[in-house]
Enzyme design. Structure first.
Site, PDB file in Angstrom:
ATOM      1  N   HIS A 188      -4.490  -3.470   6.478  1.00 31.90           N
ATOM      2  CA  HIS A 188      -4.302  -3.714   5.042  1.00 31.90           C
ATOM      3  C   HIS A 188      -5.652  -4.155   4.474  1.00 31.90           C
ATOM      4  O   HIS A 188      -5.932  -5.345   4.323  1.00 31.90           O
ATOM      5  CB  HIS A 188      -3.249  -4.793   4.798  1.00 31.90           C
ATOM      6  CG  HIS A 188      -3.262  -5.273   3.374  1.00 31.90           C
ATOM      7  ND1 HIS A 188      -2.890  -4.479   2.327  1.00 31.90           N
ATOM      8  CD2 HIS A 188      -3.667  -6.445   2.815  1.00 31.90           C
ATOM      9  CE1 HIS A 188      -3.045  -5.130   1.190  1.00 31.90           C
ATOM     10  NE2 HIS A 188      -3.522  -6.326   1.462  1.00 31.90           N
ATOM     11  N   ASP A 216       0.846  -1.206   0.000  1.00 32.94           N
ATOM     12  CA  ASP A 216       0.000   0.000   0.000  1.00 32.94           C
ATOM     13  C   ASP A 216       0.879   1.252   0.000  1.00 32.94           C
ATOM     14  O   ASP A 216       0.609   2.227  -0.705  1.00 32.94           O
ATOM     15  CB  ASP A 216      -0.912  -0.016   1.231  1.00 32.94           C
ATOM     16  CG  ASP A 216      -1.634  -1.345   1.358  1.00 32.94           C
ATOM     17  OD1 ASP A 216      -2.386  -1.688   0.440  1.00 32.94           O
ATOM     18  OD2 ASP A 216      -1.402  -2.067   2.353  1.00 32.94           O
TER      19      ASP A 216
HETATM   20  P1  NAX Z   1      -1.966 -18.390  -3.965  1.00 32.39           P
HETATM   21  O1  NAX Z   1      -3.321 -18.978  -3.762  1.00 32.39           O
HETATM   22  O2  NAX Z   1      -1.343 -18.368  -5.305  1.00 32.39           O
HETATM   23  O3  NAX Z   1      -0.952 -19.147  -2.993  1.00 32.39           O
HETATM   24  C1  NAX Z   1      -1.217 -19.417  -1.666  1.00 32.39           C
HETATM   25  C2  NAX Z   1      -0.504 -20.704  -1.316  1.00 32.39           C
HETATM   26  O4  NAX Z   1      -0.658 -20.909   0.079  1.00 32.39           O
HETATM   27  C3  NAX Z   1      -1.075 -21.920  -2.019  1.00 32.39           C
HETATM   28  O5  NAX Z   1      -0.036 -22.605  -2.694  1.00 32.39           O
HETATM   29  C4  NAX Z   1      -1.642 -22.759  -0.879  1.00 32.39           C
HETATM   30  O6  NAX Z   1      -1.498 -24.144  -1.089  1.00 32.39           O
HETATM   31  C5  NAX Z   1      -0.803 -22.282   0.289  1.00 32.39           C
HETATM   32  N1  NAX Z   1      -1.400 -22.488   1.609  1.00 32.39           N
HETATM   33  C6  NAX Z   1      -2.699 -22.415   1.963  1.00 32.39           C
HETATM   34  N2  NAX Z   1      -2.846 -22.718   3.255  1.00 32.39           N
HETATM   35  C7  NAX Z   1      -1.614 -22.974   3.734  1.00 32.39           C
HETATM   36  C8  NAX Z   1      -1.133 -23.374   5.007  1.00 32.39           C
HETATM   37  N3  NAX Z   1      -1.961 -23.580   6.028  1.00 32.39           N
HETATM   38  N4  NAX Z   1       0.198 -23.554   5.142  1.00 32.39           N
HETATM   39  C9  NAX Z   1       1.026 -23.380   4.105  1.00 32.39           C
HETATM   40  N5  NAX Z   1       0.618 -23.027   2.879  1.00 32.39           N
HETATM   41  C10 NAX Z   1      -0.685 -22.823   2.695  1.00 32.39           C
HETATM   42  O7  NAX Z   1      -2.051 -16.953  -3.317  1.00 32.39           O
HETATM   43  P2  NAX Z   1      -1.048 -15.696  -3.503  1.00 32.39           P
HETATM   44  O8  NAX Z   1      -1.497 -14.906  -4.658  1.00 32.39           O
HETATM   45  O9  NAX Z   1       0.349 -16.173  -3.434  1.00 32.39           O
HETATM   46  O10 NAX Z   1      -1.450 -14.845  -2.209  1.00 32.39           O
HETATM   47  C11 NAX Z   1      -1.149 -15.294  -0.898  1.00 32.39           C
HETATM   48  C12 NAX Z   1      -1.818 -14.412   0.139  1.00 32.39           C
HETATM   49  O11 NAX Z   1      -1.355 -13.072   0.062  1.00 32.39           O
HETATM   50  C13 NAX Z   1      -3.339 -14.303   0.003  1.00 32.39           C
HETATM   51  O12 NAX Z   1      -3.919 -14.451   1.282  1.00 32.39           O
HETATM   52  C14 NAX Z   1      -3.547 -12.893  -0.504  1.00 32.39           C
HETATM   53  O13 NAX Z   1      -4.813 -12.387  -0.134  1.00 32.39           O
HETATM   54  C15 NAX Z   1      -2.435 -12.180   0.197  1.00 32.39           C
HETATM   55  N6  NAX Z   1      -2.048 -10.858  -0.324  1.00 32.39           N
HETATM   56  C16 NAX Z   1      -1.645  -9.920   0.578  1.00 32.39           C
HETATM   57  C17 NAX Z   1      -1.198  -8.674   0.214  1.00 32.39           C
HETATM   58  C18 NAX Z   1      -0.737  -7.676   1.228  1.00 32.39           C
HETATM   59  O14 NAX Z   1      -0.426  -6.554   0.816  1.00 32.39           O
HETATM   60  N7  NAX Z   1      -0.678  -7.953   2.527  1.00 32.39           N
HETATM   61  C19 NAX Z   1      -1.213  -8.271  -1.211  1.00 32.39           C
HETATM   62  C20 NAX Z   1      -1.209  -9.432  -2.166  1.00 32.39           C
HETATM   63  C21 NAX Z   1      -2.073 -10.598  -1.755  1.00 32.39           C
HETATM   64  O15 NAX Z   1      -3.402 -10.315  -2.113  1.00 32.39           O
END
Ligand code: NAX
Length: 326
Positions: free
Chosen positions: A187, A159
């Site tokens: 966030h 952000d």
């Molecule tokens: P993806 O869905 O591509 O990847 C997430 C990965 O996490 C998957 O491979 C899944 O198998 C794994 N996972 C799920 N539960 C798990 C657990 N208990 N232990 C270990 N691994 C686990 O998502 P991606 O685009 O990489 O985003 C990841 C996270 O970042 C999401 O929650 C998203 O909302 C968040 N974001 C946060 C941002 C921020 O500024 N704070 C911005 C970007 C993003 O939206």
């Protein structure tokens, strides 16, 4: 060459990690003289995909990559780590209410908090990226009673960086000309990107933009940028999120620029009247591997109202999972 440090990344087979891991391994996070051992956590069904990512990491032959651990067990992935980037989270599924999302993630981050408490290095620096990031960080922190609550942070650096670029575009400058940007709060769409302290080439940013633009363009654009990216790209921010995670950890470990600050969601000590214990984004400076909330920032009525609204949302998120907190 320094001794390697252990860095855990969760959600390591996901799209953010696909940008993140290669940059950590190339030294962009902790410096070009700091070898790392990557300890990658995924859920069991994603272990095969994770293997592919690990193969690609090997194929880069990064001189600083001293080892890779792959696991679906947090007590293995978090063993002796000094850095944790908690990226994996449960995304919102069809028909899922906000409360369901908070609860599903509370389960994940309680377990990970407990594992950190048990096996991570006592000085571990934790960055939560997975959403709802601030509340997930709070849950992990509350489940790690033996670790300093200051070790737990959440990411608002994306952000912050978005706000820098918006202001640079508007004022015909570059991000290098801008200092003292601040993101307050959660966030989420209630975050408050504050320009009242920001400077463009050393001059007050608010003197260079119209109040109307600030209120009806800048603030909503920064707040809604994540949704705009999903609409345009058909997928959520990934490379920019990974970049922000690198920036956050690098500044925390190696220090913020002299005379400037950054935005990090950290454990509130009651500064600016924000409820103690919430993981709230403040202006912070970092030095010697530690962070400090910048004190003495002037808060006008406009800012106070927005800071309180985002605080309120964080308090509601905390209360929604209170029954799951120790
Ligand atoms: P993806 O869905 O591509 O990847 C997430 C990965 O996490 C998957 O491979 C899944 O198998 C794994 N996972 C799920 N539960 C798990 C657990 N208990 N232990 C270990 N691994 C686990 O998502 P991606 O685009 O990489 O985003 C990841 C996270 O970042 C999401 O929650 C998203 O909302 C968040 N974001 C946060 C941002 C921020 O500024 N704070 C911005 C970007 C993003 O939206």
């Amino acid at each position: 060459m320094k001794a390697p440090v252990r860095v855990a990344v969760t959600g390591a087979a996901g799209q953010i990690s696909y940008s993140l891991l290669f940059r950590i391994a190339s030294g962009e996070m902790l410096g070009k003289d700091q070898p790392v051992i990557l300890q990658l956590l995924e859920i069991t069904p994603a272990l095969e995909a994770l293997k592919g990512v690990a193969m690609e990491l090997e194929d880069c032959a990064f001189p600083l990559l001293a080892g890779i651990v792959q696991s679906d067990d947090a007590t293995v992935a978090f063993k002796d780590i000094e850095y944790a980037l908690l990226v994996g989270a449960r995304p919102r599924g069809p028909g899922m209410e906000r409360k369901d999302l908070l609860e599903a993630n509370a389960a994940i981050f309680s377990a990970q908090g407990k594992a950190l408490n048990e096996v991570a290095a006592r000085n571990v620096k934790v960055l939560v990226v997975g959403n709802p990031a601030n509340t997930n960080a709070l849950i992990a922190q509350r489940n790690a009673p033996d670790l300093d609550p200051r070790n737990f942070t959440a990411m608002t650096r994306l952000d912050h960086n978005r706000a820098l670029s918006q202001l640079a575009n508007k004022t015909g400058s570059t991000v290098n000309d801008i200092t003292h940007m601040t993101i307050w709060g959660n966030h989420s769409a209630t975050q408050y990107p504050d320009l009242h302290q920001a400077k463009v080439k050393g001059e007050d940013a608010m003197g260079k933009v119209e109040q109307e633009w600030y209120e009806t363009d800048f603030i909503p654009t920064v707040q809604q940028r994540g949704a705009a990216i999903i609409k345009a790209r058909g997928a959520s921010s990934a490379a920019s999120a990974a970049n922000a995670a690198i920036d956050h950890m690098r500044d925390w470990a190696l220090g913020t620029a002299e005379g400037d600050w950054t935005s990090m969601a950290v454990y509130s000590d009651g500064s600016y009247g924000i409820q103690e214990g919430l993981i709230y984004s403040f202006p912070v400076t970092c030095k010697n591997g530690d962070w400090e909330i910048v004190q003495g920032v002037d808060i006008n009525e406009f800012s106070r109202e927005k800071m309180t609204a985002t605080e309120q949302e964080l308090a509601e998120e905390r209360d929604a999972v209170a029954h799951l907190l120790p």
